[in-house]
Scaffold this motif. Structure first.
Motif, PDB file in Angstrom:
ATOM      1  N   TYR A 167      44.935 132.807  96.918  1.00  0.00           N
ATOM      2  CA  TYR A 167      45.730 131.579  96.853  1.00  0.00           C
ATOM      3  C   TYR A 167      45.820 131.023  95.433  1.00  0.00           C
ATOM      4  CZ  TYR A 167      45.154 131.430 101.935  1.00  0.00           C
ATOM      5  OH  TYR A 167      45.149 131.721 103.274  1.00  0.00           O
ATOM      6  N   ARG A 168      44.698 131.021  94.727  1.00  0.00           N
ATOM      7  CA  ARG A 168      44.648 130.388  93.400  1.00  0.00           C
ATOM      8  C   ARG A 168      44.858 131.378  92.261  1.00  0.00           C
ATOM      9  NH1 ARG A 168      41.325 128.611  96.796  1.00  0.00           N
ATOM     10  NH2 ARG A 168      41.479 126.483  97.589  1.00  0.00           N
ATOM     11  N   GLY A 169      44.832 132.679  92.577  1.00  0.00           N
ATOM     12  CA  GLY A 169      45.019 133.674  91.516  1.00  0.00           C
ATOM     13  C   GLY A 169      43.834 133.773  90.579  1.00  0.00           C
ATOM     14  N   THR A 170      42.663 133.407  91.097  1.00  0.00           N
ATOM     15  CA  THR A 170      41.478 133.363  90.243  1.00  0.00           C
ATOM     16  C   THR A 170      40.453 134.436  90.624  1.00  0.00           C
ATOM     17  OG1 THR A 170      40.534 131.718  91.745  1.00  0.00           O
ATOM     18  CG2 THR A 170      41.660 130.884  89.799  1.00  0.00           C
ATOM     19  N   ASP A 226      41.131 139.030  75.230  1.00  0.00           N
ATOM     20  CA  ASP A 226      41.207 140.358  74.606  1.00  0.00           C
ATOM     21  C   ASP A 226      41.459 141.422  75.668  1.00  0.00           C
ATOM     22  OD1 ASP A 226      40.578 139.058  72.285  1.00  0.00           O
ATOM     23  OD2 ASP A 226      38.455 139.645  72.297  1.00  0.00           O
ATOM     24  N   PHE A 227      40.745 141.287  76.801  1.00  0.00           N
ATOM     25  CA  PHE A 227      40.904 142.256  77.891  1.00  0.00           C
ATOM     26  C   PHE A 227      42.350 142.288  78.378  1.00  0.00           C
ATOM     27  CE2 PHE A 227      41.096 142.946  82.519  1.00  0.00           C
ATOM     28  CZ  PHE A 227      40.590 144.236  82.596  1.00  0.00           C
ATOM     29  N   GLN A 228      42.889 141.098  78.659  1.00  0.00           N
ATOM     30  CA  GLN A 228      44.261 141.045  79.195  1.00  0.00           C
ATOM     31  C   GLN A 228      45.269 141.567  78.171  1.00  0.00           C
ATOM     32  OE1 GLN A 228      45.177 137.154  80.820  1.00  0.00           O
ATOM     33  NE2 GLN A 228      44.201 137.715  82.767  1.00  0.00           N
ATOM     34  N   HIS A 229      45.060 141.248  76.913  1.00  0.00           N
ATOM     35  CA  HIS A 229      45.964 141.705  75.858  1.00  0.00           C
ATOM     36  C   HIS A 229      46.022 143.234  75.835  1.00  0.00           C
ATOM     37  CE1 HIS A 229      46.913 143.108  71.770  1.00  0.00           C
ATOM     38  NE2 HIS A 229      47.783 142.096  71.761  1.00  0.00           N
ATOM     39  N   PHE A 253      42.865 134.239  86.358  1.00  0.00           N
ATOM     40  CA  PHE A 253      43.356 135.534  85.882  1.00  0.00           C
ATOM     41  C   PHE A 253      44.883 135.634  85.916  1.00  0.00           C
ATOM     42  CE2 PHE A 253      44.171 139.971  85.465  1.00  0.00           C
ATOM     43  CZ  PHE A 253      43.125 140.471  84.707  1.00  0.00           C
ATOM     44  N   VAL A 254      45.474 135.253  87.054  1.00  0.00           N
ATOM     45  CA  VAL A 254      46.925 135.427  87.215  1.00  0.00           C
ATOM     46  C   VAL A 254      47.682 134.520  86.252  1.00  0.00           C
ATOM     47  CG1 VAL A 254      48.848 135.043  88.810  1.00  0.00           C
ATOM     48  CG2 VAL A 254      46.792 136.257  89.593  1.00  0.00           C
ATOM     49  N   GLU A 255      47.274 133.275  86.172  1.00  0.00           N
ATOM     50  CA  GLU A 255      47.937 132.315  85.283  1.00  0.00           C
ATOM     51  C   GLU A 255      47.921 132.812  83.829  1.00  0.00           C
ATOM     52  OE1 GLU A 255      46.341 128.294  85.756  1.00  0.00           O
ATOM     53  OE2 GLU A 255      46.807 128.018  83.627  1.00  0.00           O
ATOM     54  N   LYS A 256      46.768 133.297  83.394  1.00  0.00           N
ATOM     55  CA  LYS A 256      46.641 133.805  82.030  1.00  0.00           C
ATOM     56  C   LYS A 256      47.449 135.078  81.813  1.00  0.00           C
ATOM     57  CE  LYS A 256      42.006 132.379  80.489  1.00  0.00           C
ATOM     58  NZ  LYS A 256      42.323 132.184  79.063  1.00  0.00           N
ATOM     59  N   PHE A 257      47.469 135.944  82.829  1.00  0.00           N
ATOM     60  CA  PHE A 257      48.122 137.245  82.672  1.00  0.00           C
ATOM     61  C   PHE A 257      49.642 137.110  82.663  1.00  0.00           C
ATOM     62  CE2 PHE A 257      48.412 141.904  84.078  1.00  0.00           C
ATOM     63  CZ  PHE A 257      47.929 142.388  82.873  1.00  0.00           C
ATOM     64  N   ARG A 258      50.120 135.961  83.194  1.00  0.00           N
ATOM     65  CA  ARG A 258      51.559 135.755  83.320  1.00  0.00           C
ATOM     66  C   ARG A 258      52.278 135.748  81.969  1.00  0.00           C
ATOM     67  NH1 ARG A 258      51.760 132.048  87.859  1.00  0.00           N
ATOM     68  NH2 ARG A 258      51.922 133.853  89.229  1.00  0.00           N
ATOM     69  N   ARG A 259      51.559 135.374  80.913  1.00  0.00           N
ATOM     70  CA  ARG A 259      52.232 135.341  79.602  1.00  0.00           C
ATOM     71  C   ARG A 259      52.735 136.725  79.189  1.00  0.00           C
ATOM     72  NH1 ARG A 259      47.114 135.849  75.653  1.00  0.00           N
ATOM     73  NH2 ARG A 259      45.734 136.365  77.371  1.00  0.00           N
TER      74      ARG A 259
END
Lengths: 323, 323
Positions: free
Chosen positions: A75-78, A42-45, A93-99
């Motif tokens: 390194y891991r985007g976490t 929800d936050f990222q959206h 965080f980064v992997e999820k935000f990429r969408r």
């Protein structure tokens, strides 16, 4: 279309974001709640939506997105076990935000590393290859640049000067150990020092009327301005501890300059004078007279956005930076 | 023609040199006096001659020349005020030496930095991007590799862990200050610790028959092997100080591993056990169980030559290194 970077600064209460070009010009900013989003999706959206709305009417082309967050792993985007954020464990965080931004680089690091890059791209460290930025807030953070690159280390957690042990039998630290630098040198640290002085000494002080919870570094600064002896001594002690710790850090990374940033740094001479004096007195002779101790050159109101945006300029837009 | 690097290790008494390929195979070595040459030009002339004679009959093609020397400045190619060398002031060693080898890169750094590169190219740090090498000799030297590069700093003097202050009221150090790490953690340091224990304690010890000048770290090791309580305690104290100092260094550079090299490291468990225990106990929780403490993987007899040669392979022959 002006090329810009989007900077996002995730704090425990709010998340600020903004759009800046390589010269530091702003193209709007905004903020959303952090604490109000127990669910990361929800936050990222809502964050992505707010950013899209911000840039849709501007003539800008985003080069990438830089993020600053506590306990961020570059390194891991976490984000890993950040005590003040609502999301527990390891958050990719980064992997999820990429969408939301699939075709642009997204980079994340902790606040102090972002501050160091901000100093290099927009502040007093322009043109420097080796320097340290110390952020003096509730705790003490630090970002090291060596050989023109952010010092990240093996697991991405380099530059934790706040937890250097200055006294193995010293004050309890939030990390579970004793005598870490930030137990003395931070907004909380100087408050603890002041309370220790109130206990040890008999001098009168206007700060004897203030409770531990009410006391702030700003109130200690105001008292120092009026000549309060205990407030002055609290600053002197804070600067001594910081100067000594920096003299040791200099031996490891040999910086050209050390920048102090954040709340305590605004106390000016009260913190810079004792820090500089004890730094100099404790340096190995080969380094004496050579290390600049400076206030941050990044405009403070904008520093978090500029620092996180710098994460993009440094890695993905080096050709656009004015040196 | 086999591509080789020439490594030169300049010590206070002698200068050793050797020829090695990227895999570490040797093609001859030699040595000349250092102390016997008050004039730097004579020294360089005879050194160059000895090297030329060494390689003239070999089927080798030198890629470059790496030099290790105390107080060497990598950036400027100079040796600066080295107390144990016969040449005073700032010696432009590389610039002068170039007349003998005009067409090849010549690089110089201090012994500990050379040891770190040796570890990376030929030793236990192969494939590592972030590690520390601590050299335990008469003093304590250190070389830091971060992000795959030697940490040199602004003036080329980064990595001076031996002069980190561990006790501001502690032992006098050769640098003019008090309580530097190397006053406890080095061959000289453990000797000073043992003498302090002889003064403080009443236990019998075979070391009570030995003068300060006669005592060596090796004799303390031999006594420890026989269960001498003061010798054992001297090692325990040395390891504790080293472990604590390394825990602080980890906070700054976040290494994958720490390598111990040199005389004291040969004492094996007597130094590794207390160092490892106090390192681990003093680490910030995020680093616990993650930092390897290892003996150097570079063959000791050859380490100085391999380390100085590595200075060339790392910079000028990266394609020839077997990873």
């Amino acid at each position: 279309m002006k090329k810009v970077a989007i900077g996002i600064d995730i704090g425990g209460t709010n998340t600020a974001f903004g759009v800046v070009d390589a010269a530091g010009n702003g193209y709007g900013q905004g903020r959303i709640s952090t604490a109000g989003y127990p669910n990361i999706d929800d936050f990222q959206h809502d964050l992505a939506l707010a950013i899209s709305e911000l840039i849709q009417d501007e003539e800008v082309e985003p080069v990438g997105i830089g993020i600053g967050a506590p306990n961020a792993d570059f390194y891991r985007g976490t984000i890993v076990d950040a005590p003040n954020l609502p999301w527990k464990g390891t958050v990719p965080f980064v992997e999820k935000f990429r969408r939301f931004f699939p075709s642009r680089p997204i980079r994340i690091t902790n606040d102090a590393n972002a501050a160091a890059l901000g100093e290099m791209i927009y502040g007093g460290a322009r043109g420097m290859q080796n320097f340290i930025v110390v952020t003096l807030g509730t705790g003490l953070g630090s970002g090291f640049v060596t050989g023109g690159e952010l010092l990240l280390g093996h697991s991405g957690f380099a530059g934790e000067l706040g937890h250097v042990t200055v006294d193995p039998t010293g004050r309890m630290c939030g990390c579970g150990r004793r005598g870490c630098l930030e137990t003395c040198v931070s907004a909380t640290g100087i408050k603890r020092t002041l309370f220790q002085l109130l206990a040890d000494r008999t001098e009168s002080s206007e700060l004897r009327d203030i409770s531990y919870h009410e006391l702030t570094a700003e109130l200690i600064f105001c008292a120092a301005e009026k000549g309060d002896p205990l407030a002055l001594e609290a600053f002197a002690y804070t600067g001594e501890q910081l100067g000594r710790a920096l003299a040791n850090a200099v031996l490891i990374t040999d910086p050209e300059a050390i920048f102090l940033f954040g709340g305590l740094a605004r106390a000016g001479k009260y913190i810079f004078e004792p820090t500089g004096r004890h730094l100099e007195a404790n340096l190995l002779p080969a380094f004496r007279g050579k290390i600049k101790l400076l206030p941050s050159g990044v405009p403070e109101g904008n520093a978090a956005i500029l620092g996180t945006a710098a994460l993009i300029w440094h890695r993905d837009g080096a050709d656009l930076i004015e040196r």
